[in-house]
Design an enzyme around this catalytic site. Sequence first.
Site, PDB file in Angstrom:
ATOM      1  CG  ASP A   7      -1.867   1.191   1.193  1.00  0.00           C
ATOM      2  OD1 ASP A   7      -2.819   1.152   0.388  1.00  0.00           O
ATOM      3  OD2 ASP A   7      -1.666   2.172   1.948  1.00  0.00           O
ATOM      4  CG  MET A  20       5.378   6.253  -2.656  1.00  0.00           C
ATOM      5  SD  MET A  20       5.643   4.566  -3.294  1.00  0.00           S
ATOM      6  CE  MET A  20       7.414   4.557  -3.645  1.00  0.00           C
ATOM      7  CG  HIS A 146      -5.845   6.545   4.720  1.00  0.00           C
ATOM      8  ND1 HIS A 146      -5.875   6.160   3.399  1.00  0.00           N
ATOM      9  CD2 HIS A 146      -7.128   6.794   5.069  1.00  0.00           C
ATOM     10  CE1 HIS A 146      -7.126   6.184   2.966  1.00  0.00           C
ATOM     11  NE2 HIS A 146      -7.905   6.552   3.960  1.00  0.00           N
ATOM     12  CG  ASP A 151      -4.330   1.469   5.058  1.00  0.00           C
ATOM     13  OD1 ASP A 151      -4.822   1.323   6.192  1.00  0.00           O
ATOM     14  OD2 ASP A 151      -4.318   2.554   4.467  1.00  0.00           O
TER      15      ASP A 151
END
Length: 172
Positions: A7, A20, A146, A151
Site C-alpha cells: 500500500d 510517493m 491510511h 492498510d
Amino acid sequence: MSYIMVDIEADGPIPGDYSMISFGAVVVEPGLSRTFYGQLRPISENWIPQALAVSGFTREQTLEFPEPEAVMRDFAVWLRGISSDRLMFISDNNGFDWQFINWYFHHFTGANPFGFSSTNLGSLYKGLAKDTFVTFKHLRKTKHTHHPVDDAKGNAEALLTMKEELGLKIRL
C-alpha cells in the site's frame, strides 16, 4: 511464489510529477509478521494538499524524510530476503500503488524486483464471489488507517481469509 501486499501514500495522482511519500509491504503468510515501511522525501515541487492530507503528514514533515533512492534500495534488499522464488505484487488498488512502486524502483534502482506484473485484490475477490459489485473490505481485521503498513496488513488478512475460508486456490 511469495505474495507481497503493498500500500502506498502519495501527494498526487502520478509518479514523477508527484511523489510517493510512504509505503508499506507485508508478506502474505500466517502471522503477517514480516513487514517493511518506507518514508520518502518528495521528488517534485508539485503536490496536492488534499492528497497529502490523507497520509496525515504535512509537506514540511515529508521534506525531512529519507532520500527515495536509499529507501528503494533498502526495500529491494528486504524483498531479496523474502524468497529466491518469484515475488508477486498485490494491492487493493494496484493501478495506483503499482505505478508508483514500479516507477520508483526503475527510476532509483534500475530494476523492479516484482518484474512486470501485479495483482488487484479487489478484482480477485470479485472473481471469487462471481459478482463485480461486491467488495472484499469486510474481510479486513486491521483497521484501515491510511498508515500503509496497517492498510497492507488489513488487505493481507482479507487475502488469507479468501484462501482459508472461501476456497481461493493460491500458493502463499
